[in-house]
Design an enzyme around this catalytic site. Structure first.
Site, PDB file in Angstrom:
ATOM      1  NE  ARG A 111      -3.913   1.846   2.516  1.00 33.43           N
ATOM      2  CZ  ARG A 111      -3.814   2.915   3.303  1.00 33.43           C
ATOM      3  NH1 ARG A 111      -2.744   3.075   4.051  1.00 33.43           N
ATOM      4  NH2 ARG A 111      -4.787   3.812   3.330  1.00 33.43           N
TER       5      ARG A 111
ATOM      6  CG  ASP B 282      -5.954   2.521  -5.930  1.00 36.09           C
ATOM      7  OD1 ASP B 282      -6.770   2.222  -6.799  1.00 36.09           O
ATOM      8  OD2 ASP B 282      -5.693   3.679  -5.566  1.00 36.09           O
TER       9      ASP B 282
ATOM     10  CB  THR C 141      -6.421   3.048  12.626  1.00 41.45           C
ATOM     11  OG1 THR C 141      -5.043   3.038  12.226  1.00 41.45           O
ATOM     12  CG2 THR C 141      -7.293   3.150  11.382  1.00 41.45           C
TER      13      THR C 141
ATOM     14  CB  CYS D 167     -26.717  -4.020  41.783  1.00 39.47           C
ATOM     15  SG  CYS D 167     -27.560  -2.819  40.737  1.00 39.47           S
TER      16      CYS D 167
HETATM   17  N1  3NM Z   1      -8.084   0.396   5.669  1.00 37.68           N
HETATM   18  P1  3NM Z   1      -3.700  -0.108  11.336  1.00 37.68           P
HETATM   19  S1  3NM Z   1      -8.258   0.952   8.117  1.00 37.68           S
HETATM   20  C1  3NM Z   1      -5.650   0.479   5.201  1.00 37.68           C
HETATM   21  O1  3NM Z   1     -11.159   0.625   7.447  1.00 37.68           O
HETATM   22  C2  3NM Z   1      -6.795   0.588   6.099  1.00 37.68           C
HETATM   23  O2  3NM Z   1     -10.850   0.281   5.363  1.00 37.68           O
HETATM   24  C3  3NM Z   1      -8.965   0.581   6.635  1.00 37.68           C
HETATM   25  O3  3NM Z   1      -4.060   0.357   9.871  1.00 37.68           O
HETATM   26  C4  3NM Z   1     -10.425   0.500   6.461  1.00 37.68           C
HETATM   27  O4  3NM Z   1      -3.584  -1.574  11.326  1.00 37.68           O
HETATM   28  C5  3NM Z   1      -6.713   0.874   7.435  1.00 37.68           C
HETATM   29  O5  3NM Z   1      -2.372   0.558  11.611  1.00 37.68           O
HETATM   30  C6  3NM Z   1      -5.477   1.112   8.205  1.00 37.68           C
HETATM   31  O6  3NM Z   1      -4.756   0.441  12.238  1.00 37.68           O
HETATM   32  C7  3NM Z   1      -5.240   0.061   9.236  1.00 37.68           C
END
Ligand code: 3NM
Length: 530
Positions: free
Chosen positions: A43, A74, A138, A437
């Site tokens: 990527r 892509d 993220t 509870c």
């Molecule tokens: N796609 P990490 S999240 C490339 O939700 C990518 O479609 C995503 O990175 C989506 O493992 C993401 O560091 C990044 O959180 C994931």
């Protein structure tokens, strides 16, 4: 390499910008393959075509040395130019049909999906796999879609029922949440992830081999798990077995005197602490996120009761650390149907950690299951409850991968395979505040005892792989229910009890006076195998 059965278990998506200072990209890639990465996607969001092509070519050599397929994010042109094993495309990229027409017939095509509709479309279009997410937030991806959480992943996986399309979760997946991600996302119909897609947890690590090994072992543990290992063979659960085991835990609580960490509401804090002491355990009622890591190492179990949500961060941290330290987590979503805030808070908690037990009345559990069969007002359930509580609790237990305790005139406890119906209790329980509870408190106390007992006897039974909590949590939950309901029967007939005011102290006394014999004799338990 194309055409070979692809192993989606640990799917590395590269992210050169996240490499630790001084770490070489190719070295990091090779180390992650040594650690157990089974599929790689290159990527590159900013590289020029020439640079991208060069990186992809050299990465392919390394991946293929380890027999691992390589996909290109892509750019179909790059994939064609360097002979990739396939491509991964986003929702706004080239349509699958066009990509398929350009690529060799064996090429793997994966699609990013953020909604069940995306998944349905990807299946129709002939995708080989879907990347579902984002599971959590993220920093790695710009313009991230709305977070779906592990339960949202499950909704998407449902669309894969009866198809051969594979799936990986993406977005914030780390070794600390991987197990919860895998277990928590299993759909109601049983569709599960084929693997996890990870960027930063591997790429940003100075030791990508170690990071990959950790993740790979978690996925392996999940795949080695089968629904039948979710519980003991059901025939073992006879009413006699359940009663004897639950009664034995009364002594186990006194023997271990577990520290039971309770984040509970302001109405019941004092009486829940007293109930814990009466049972022979030790309460700690801490709520600040700052102390959760330390506490989780010494406690026997955690109870999260959100009758008055004071500190959601504290609840999130407590459950996370309890999971890491393999401590049972009991969740009591008091009045969850009462407000949108409570509903979103419950979703956040259940998306963040794996609970061992969810305990609630019919209205609360209906809200957790997103069922409209039972309504609630405030913290109370309205009406007669579920028409078929046995089916309801077993299905919810399967969906949430935990023990469900449904309280009411009769209490139902299920692990998804068996349902235990307990018919003890006294109507005075309904006249005091916080009796539900206290059931949560007792369940946490007995789950702690069951877990400590199993650890001591070296019982290898890992009852809930989602948590790797040792011990029979079904019996722990039943014991908690029985302790309170049986004690209430003894309390209600005492000479000194004249109403709800005198009933509460008598109930605490009777919790203190419980014996295994009293529980075994009084318990009214039936077992169903739905
Ligand atoms: N796609 P990490 S999240 C490339 O939700 C990518 O479609 C995503 O990175 C989506 O493992 C993401 O560091 C990044 O959180 C994931």
């Amino acid at each position: 390499m194309s055409g070979h059965a692809v192993d989606y278990s640990l799917y590395l998506v590269t992210g050169r910008e996240l490499l630790p200072v001084g770490k070489d990209y190719y070295e990091s890639l090779e180390e992650s393959l040594q650690g157990g990465v089974t599929l790689v996607q290159i990527r590159e969001k900013t590289a020029e075509t020439g640079e991208f092509l060069e990186i992809a070519r050299r990465s392919k050599e390394i991946c293929h040395k380890y027999g691992v397929p390589i996909l290109i994010n892509d750019r179909i042109d790059i994939a064609l130019a360097m002979g990739a094993d396939g491509v991964h495309i986003g929702q706004t990229d080239m349509p699958i049909a066009v990509a398929r027409s350009l690529l060799p017939p064996q090429a793997i095509i994966g699609v990013t999906c953020n909604t069940p509709e995306h998944v349905r479309q990807a299946v129709k279009d002939g995708a080989n796999y879907v990347g579902v997410g984002p599971a959590w937030t993220t920093q790695t991806k710009k313009n991230l879609s709305a977070i779906v959480g592990v339960r949202g992943l499950g909704e998407m996986l449902r669309e894969l029922d009866g198809t051969l399309v594979k799936s990986v979760a993406i977005g914030g997946v780390k070794s600390t949440n991987a197990l919860h991600c895998l277990h928590g996302s299993v759909s109601v119909t049983g569709s599960a992830l084929d693997g996890l897609a990870v960027v930063s947890d591997i790429v940003a690590s100075p030791e990508p081999k170690v990071a990959a090994e950790k993740l790979a072992s978690i996925v392996r543990a999940f795949k080695g798990y089968s629904p039948s290992s979710f519980s003991l063979p059901s025939p073992r659960y006879t009413p006699e077995f359940v009663k004897t085991q639950a009664a034995a835990l009364v002594s186990a609580v006194r023997k271990h005197s577990p520290l039971v960490h309770q984040i509970t509401n302001t109405v019941v804090t004092n009486q829940s602490a007293n109930a814990t002491l009466a049972l022979g355990a030790s309460p700690i009622m801490a709520s600040s996120a700052k102390e959760m890591e330390d506490l989780s190492k010494v406690t026997g179990a955690l109870l999260v009761n959100f009758g008055t949500i004071q500190d959601l961060d504290g609840m999130l941290a407590a459950g996370r650390f309890a999971n890491i330290n393999r401590k049972p987590v009991v969740f009591d979503p008091v009045g969850v149907g009462a407000s949108r805030y409570r509903q979103t808070s419950a979703d956040t908690l259940l998306n963040t950690w794996q609970t061992t037990v969810i305990k609630g009345n019919a209205g609360e559990l209906a809200a957790i299951a997103k069922s409209t069969e039972v309504q609630s007002r405030g913290v109370d359930s309205i009406g007669k409850g579920f028409q078929d509580p046995i089916t309801f609790v077993s299905q919810l237990a399967r969906k949430e991968r935990c023990i469900i305790v449904l309280t009411g005139v009769q209490d139902y406890v299920s692990d998804g395979n068996v349902v235990v119906r307990c018919s003890n209790g006294h109507k005075l329980l309904g006249d005091i505040t916080g009796s539900g509870c206290m059931v949560g408190t007792a369940v946490a106390t007995f789950c702690a005892a069951a877990s400590l007992e199993a650890a001591e006897t070296g019982d290898a039974l890992l009852r809930h792989d989602g948590l790797l909590v040792k011990g029979d949590m079904l019996v722990g939950a039943v014991a908690g229910v029985l302790a309170l309901t049986v004690a209430s029967e003894f309390a209600a007939v005492r000479q000194d009890v004249h109403g709800s005011g005198t009933f509460l102290p008598a109930l605490i006394d009777e919790l203190g006076a419980l014996t295994p014999e009293k529980v075994a004799e009084a318990a009214n338990v039936e077992v169903f195998h739905p």
